[in-house]
Scaffold this motif. Sequence first.
Motif, PDB file in Angstrom:
ATOM      1  N   VAL A   1       7.186   0.891   0.062  1.00 11.92           N
ATOM      2  CA  VAL A   1       6.023   0.862   0.271  1.00 11.92           C
ATOM      3  C   VAL A   1       5.037   0.560  -0.870  1.00 11.92           C
ATOM      4  CG1 VAL A   1       3.898   2.217   1.406  1.00 11.92           C
ATOM      5  CG2 VAL A   1       6.395   2.212   2.588  1.00 11.92           C
ATOM      6  N   MET A   2       5.460   1.489  -1.845  1.00 10.30           N
ATOM      7  CA  MET A   2       4.575   1.298  -3.066  1.00 10.30           C
ATOM      8  C   MET A   2       4.711  -0.025  -3.810  1.00 10.30           C
ATOM      9  SD  MET A   2       4.644   3.533  -6.714  1.00 10.30           S
ATOM     10  CE  MET A   2       3.826   4.896  -6.050  1.00 10.30           C
ATOM     11  N   LYS A   3       5.966  -0.482  -3.730  1.00 11.49           N
ATOM     12  CA  LYS A   3       6.034  -2.212  -4.242  1.00 11.49           C
ATOM     13  C   LYS A   3       5.181  -2.960  -3.393  1.00 11.49           C
ATOM     14  CE  LYS A   3       9.228  -4.997  -6.577  1.00 11.49           C
ATOM     15  NZ  LYS A   3      10.745  -5.224  -6.862  1.00 11.49           N
ATOM     16  N   SER A   4       5.329  -2.685  -2.123  1.00 10.45           N
ATOM     17  CA  SER A   4       4.432  -3.783  -1.310  1.00 10.45           C
ATOM     18  C   SER A   4       3.044  -3.827  -1.603  1.00 10.45           C
ATOM     19  CB  SER A   4       4.702  -3.385   0.304  1.00 10.45           C
ATOM     20  OG  SER A   4       4.153  -4.095   0.954  1.00 10.45           O
TER      21      SER A   4
ATOM     22  N   SER B   1       1.030  -6.856  -3.184  1.00  7.99           N
ATOM     23  CA  SER B   1      -0.215  -7.516  -2.471  1.00  7.99           C
ATOM     24  C   SER B   1      -1.410  -7.412  -3.359  1.00  7.99           C
ATOM     25  CB  SER B   1      -0.226  -6.258  -1.229  1.00  7.99           C
ATOM     26  OG  SER B   1      -1.376  -7.098  -0.587  1.00  7.99           O
ATOM     27  N   ASN B   2      -1.514  -6.093  -3.878  1.00  9.55           N
ATOM     28  CA  ASN B   2      -2.828  -6.181  -4.703  1.00  9.55           C
ATOM     29  C   ASN B   2      -2.601  -7.306  -6.056  1.00  9.55           C
ATOM     30  OD1 ASN B   2      -3.842  -4.064  -3.243  1.00  9.55           O
ATOM     31  ND2 ASN B   2      -3.146  -2.544  -4.532  1.00  9.55           N
TER      32      ASN B   2
ATOM     33  N   ASN C   1      -2.414   6.012 -10.826  1.00 12.03           N
ATOM     34  CA  ASN C   1      -2.816   7.023 -10.270  1.00 12.03           C
ATOM     35  C   ASN C   1      -3.282   6.631  -8.708  1.00 12.03           C
ATOM     36  OD1 ASN C   1      -2.226   8.963 -11.843  1.00 12.03           O
ATOM     37  ND2 ASN C   1      -4.146   9.119 -13.059  1.00 12.03           N
ATOM     38  N   VAL C   2      -4.116   5.470  -8.852  1.00 12.21           N
ATOM     39  CA  VAL C   2      -4.719   4.741  -7.588  1.00 12.21           C
ATOM     40  C   VAL C   2      -3.339   4.310  -6.958  1.00 12.21           C
ATOM     41  CG1 VAL C   2      -5.992   2.642  -7.056  1.00 12.21           C
ATOM     42  CG2 VAL C   2      -6.768   4.196  -8.561  1.00 12.21           C
ATOM     43  N   LEU C   3      -2.515   3.488  -7.419  1.00  6.20           N
ATOM     44  CA  LEU C   3      -1.429   3.247  -6.651  1.00  6.20           C
ATOM     45  C   LEU C   3      -0.897   4.081  -5.830  1.00  6.20           C
ATOM     46  CD1 LEU C   3       0.263   0.968  -5.601  1.00  6.20           C
ATOM     47  CD2 LEU C   3       1.520   1.080  -7.878  1.00  6.20           C
ATOM     48  N   LYS C   4      -0.481   5.212  -6.499  1.00 10.98           N
ATOM     49  CA  LYS C   4       0.113   6.584  -5.840  1.00 10.98           C
ATOM     50  C   LYS C   4      -0.483   7.171  -4.681  1.00 10.98           C
ATOM     51  CE  LYS C   4       1.142  11.163  -7.128  1.00 10.98           C
ATOM     52  NZ  LYS C   4       1.064  12.297  -8.097  1.00 10.98           N
TER      53      LYS C   4
ATOM     54  N   TYR D   1      -5.381  -9.988  -6.875  1.00 12.08           N
ATOM     55  CA  TYR D   1      -6.137 -10.140  -8.053  1.00 12.08           C
ATOM     56  C   TYR D   1      -5.752 -11.378  -8.664  1.00 12.08           C
ATOM     57  CZ  TYR D   1      -6.751  -9.661 -13.075  1.00 12.08           C
ATOM     58  OH  TYR D   1      -7.200  -9.783 -14.238  1.00 12.08           O
ATOM     59  N   THR D   2      -4.520 -12.181  -8.682  1.00 16.07           N
ATOM     60  CA  THR D   2      -4.191 -13.332  -9.134  1.00 16.07           C
ATOM     61  C   THR D   2      -5.140 -14.306  -8.746  1.00 16.07           C
ATOM     62  OG1 THR D   2      -2.170 -12.401  -9.940  1.00 16.07           O
ATOM     63  CG2 THR D   2      -2.543 -15.001 -10.162  1.00 16.07           C
ATOM     64  N   SER D   3      -5.353 -14.171  -7.242  1.00 15.38           N
ATOM     65  CA  SER D   3      -6.187 -15.225  -6.593  1.00 15.38           C
ATOM     66  C   SER D   3      -7.444 -15.197  -6.662  1.00 15.38           C
ATOM     67  CB  SER D   3      -5.884 -15.006  -5.026  1.00 15.38           C
ATOM     68  OG  SER D   3      -6.697 -15.767  -4.275  1.00 15.38           O
ATOM     69  N   TYR D   4      -7.933 -13.924  -6.856  1.00 13.43           N
ATOM     70  CA  TYR D   4      -9.456 -13.628  -7.244  1.00 13.43           C
ATOM     71  C   TYR D   4      -9.752 -14.298  -8.754  1.00 13.43           C
ATOM     72  CZ  TYR D   4     -13.685 -11.234  -8.739  1.00 13.43           C
ATOM     73  OH  TYR D   4     -14.954 -11.048  -9.071  1.00 13.43           O
TER      74      TYR D   4
END
Length: 117
Positions: A63-66, A70-71, A33-36, A75-78
């Motif tokens: 656009v959604m996949k981008s 990115s997120n 839902n947040v991604l949408k 997250y992985t970096s964090y």
Amino acid sequence: MHVKTELEREIIDSADTLAKYALFLTKAQDSANVLKQETMLRIFKNSDKYKSQVSFNTWAKRVMKSIFLSNTRKYTSYKNKFVEYFNYTNDESSEPVDSPFLIIKICPKKTKNISLH
């Protein structure tokens, strides 16, 4: 009565498709839902970049996949910085805790000064 623009009609028509694709990417309804929502906001902001030669659904999914990728990278970096900084492990196994949000909840005082950049 508000006359909808072509873009608004396209977004409304593609809402179900985007919701399904978001769920496919995230595997969790709340995250989907947040991604949408993020995708729809980005589409409105960048509506001038849409080229009618490409299907709207294809463009919206891109656009959604981008946004998703990115997120995921953030997250992985964090998560890597956090686990490395605290060297925190789960009591049930020697594996690091998978969610940084769980760690923040457990030890909030230690998380104040961590740099995420």
